[in-house]
Motif scaffolding. Structure first.
Motif, mmCIF file in Angstrom:
data_model
loop_
_atom_site.group_PDB
_atom_site.id
_atom_site.type_symbol
_atom_site.label_atom_id
_atom_site.label_comp_id
_atom_site.label_asym_id
_atom_site.label_seq_id
_atom_site.Cartn_x
_atom_site.Cartn_y
_atom_site.Cartn_z
ATOM 1 N N THR A 11 0.829 -1.202 0.000
ATOM 2 C CA THR A 11 0.000 0.000 0.000
ATOM 3 C C THR A 11 0.870 1.262 0.000
ATOM 4 O O THR A 11 1.935 1.312 0.616
ATOM 5 C CB THR A 11 -0.966 0.032 1.197
ATOM 6 N N SER A 40 -9.419 10.164 0.802
ATOM 7 C CA SER A 40 -10.640 9.872 0.066
ATOM 8 C C SER A 40 -11.834 10.282 0.905
ATOM 9 O O SER A 40 -11.749 10.341 2.127
ATOM 10 C CB SER A 40 -10.715 8.372 -0.224
ATOM 11 N N TRP A 83 -10.971 3.563 1.682
ATOM 12 C CA TRP A 83 -10.272 3.385 0.413
ATOM 13 C C TRP A 83 -8.839 3.900 0.443
ATOM 14 O O TRP A 83 -7.970 3.374 -0.249
ATOM 15 C CB TRP A 83 -11.017 4.078 -0.719
ATOM 16 N N VAL A 130 -4.976 1.650 -1.448
ATOM 17 C CA VAL A 130 -4.319 1.910 -2.738
ATOM 18 C C VAL A 130 -2.904 1.337 -2.717
ATOM 19 O O VAL A 130 -2.103 1.648 -1.841
ATOM 20 C CB VAL A 130 -4.273 3.417 -3.053
ATOM 21 N N HIS A 176 -2.056 -0.124 -8.244
ATOM 22 C CA HIS A 176 -3.213 0.739 -8.544
ATOM 23 C C HIS A 176 -2.766 2.079 -9.134
ATOM 24 O O HIS A 176 -3.461 2.635 -9.991
ATOM 25 C CB HIS A 176 -4.053 0.999 -7.286
ATOM 26 N N SER A 216 -6.547 2.741 -11.515
ATOM 27 C CA SER A 216 -7.736 2.146 -10.912
ATOM 28 C C SER A 216 -7.986 2.613 -9.487
ATOM 29 O O SER A 216 -8.371 1.824 -8.636
ATOM 30 C CB SER A 216 -7.630 0.621 -10.960
ATOM 31 N N ALA A 217 -7.765 3.918 -9.231
ATOM 32 C CA ALA A 217 -8.084 4.431 -7.898
ATOM 33 C C ALA A 217 -8.191 5.951 -7.833
ATOM 34 O O ALA A 217 -9.055 6.465 -7.148
ATOM 35 C CB ALA A 217 -7.054 3.951 -6.870
ATOM 36 N N VAL A 222 -8.378 9.695 -3.813
ATOM 37 C CA VAL A 222 -8.854 8.364 -4.165
ATOM 38 C C VAL A 222 -10.342 8.512 -4.456
ATOM 39 O O VAL A 222 -11.105 8.931 -3.590
ATOM 40 C CB VAL A 222 -8.636 7.358 -3.010
ATOM 41 N N ASN A 264 -12.172 6.040 -6.418
ATOM 42 C CA ASN A 264 -12.807 4.749 -6.668
ATOM 43 C C ASN A 264 -12.277 3.724 -5.681
ATOM 44 O O ASN A 264 -11.144 3.841 -5.204
ATOM 45 C CB ASN A 264 -12.497 4.255 -8.091
ATOM 46 N N ASN A 265 -13.082 2.723 -5.402
ATOM 47 C CA ASN A 265 -12.611 1.601 -4.614
ATOM 48 C C ASN A 265 -11.435 1.004 -5.375
ATOM 49 O O ASN A 265 -11.596 0.555 -6.513
ATOM 50 C CB ASN A 265 -13.736 0.581 -4.445
ATOM 51 N N PRO A 266 -10.212 1.058 -4.817
ATOM 52 C CA PRO A 266 -9.016 0.658 -5.562
ATOM 53 C C PRO A 266 -9.131 -0.705 -6.225
ATOM 54 O O PRO A 266 -9.548 -1.688 -5.620
ATOM 55 C CB PRO A 266 -7.928 0.648 -4.489
#
Length: 167
Positions: A59, A75, A80, A84, A88, A93-94, A129, A131-133
């Protein structure tokens, strides 16, 4: 109509600049590297973290906590932020910030840290952040700003110095 690229090199001290001209373009016409920089950055980062024995599922906030950096991913959904991972950042994607705006070439480039919390001078929003990673693809140049800052913070060296041998 595109003509065959005319290539010419000009020596400038220890650096060499290669110009690639299309059609009637001149040597002072520049085109951006665009997303090619993302591929090169990812290759460098993967090699860097592999040599450090840091898995790509580590992370980001846990690594930042090992540095003197005050930046942490945040976030609106607090759970979330600490999910990350390095992968990611590179897989879009986060995080937010679709494209990185850049800095005019006639100005000195500020340290990347100056962009992470937002920068009104250059119209940068704070990195967040969103989006949900790992659950949703959303192109994010911001992930690469965080990646650059993280590597610099781990090494206490500029990314320019760190990438020179790789490049």
């Amino acid at each position: 109509r595109w003509s065959r690229p005319a290539m010419c090199n000009r020596r400038t001290g220890e650096n060499e600049i290669q110009y690639i001209c299309f059609g009637t373009a001149k040597n002072n016409t520049w085109f951006e590297m665009a997303s090619l920089s993302i591929s090169v950055s990812s290759c460098f980062a993967i090699e860097y973290f592999t040599k450090k024995n840091i898995p790509l599922d580590t992370t980001v906030n846990s690594l930042l906590a090992k540095t003197s950096s005050t930046f942490r991913l945040k976030s609106k959904n607090d759970s979330w932020s600490d999910l990350v991972t390095l992968s990611h950042l590179m897989s879009h994607s986060a995080l937010n910030m679709h494209y990185v705006n850049g800095v005019p070439a006639n100005l000195e480039m500020p340290a990347v840290r100056n962009f992470l919390d937002g920068n009104s001078d250059y119209n940068y929003p704070p990195i967040e952040v969103i989006n949900n990673p790992g659950q949703k693809f959303q192109y994010s140049g911001g992930g690469f700003l965080v990646l650059e800052h993280l590597i610099e913070a781990l090494e206490n060296k500029s990314i320019f110095e760190l990438t020179r041998p790789f490049l």
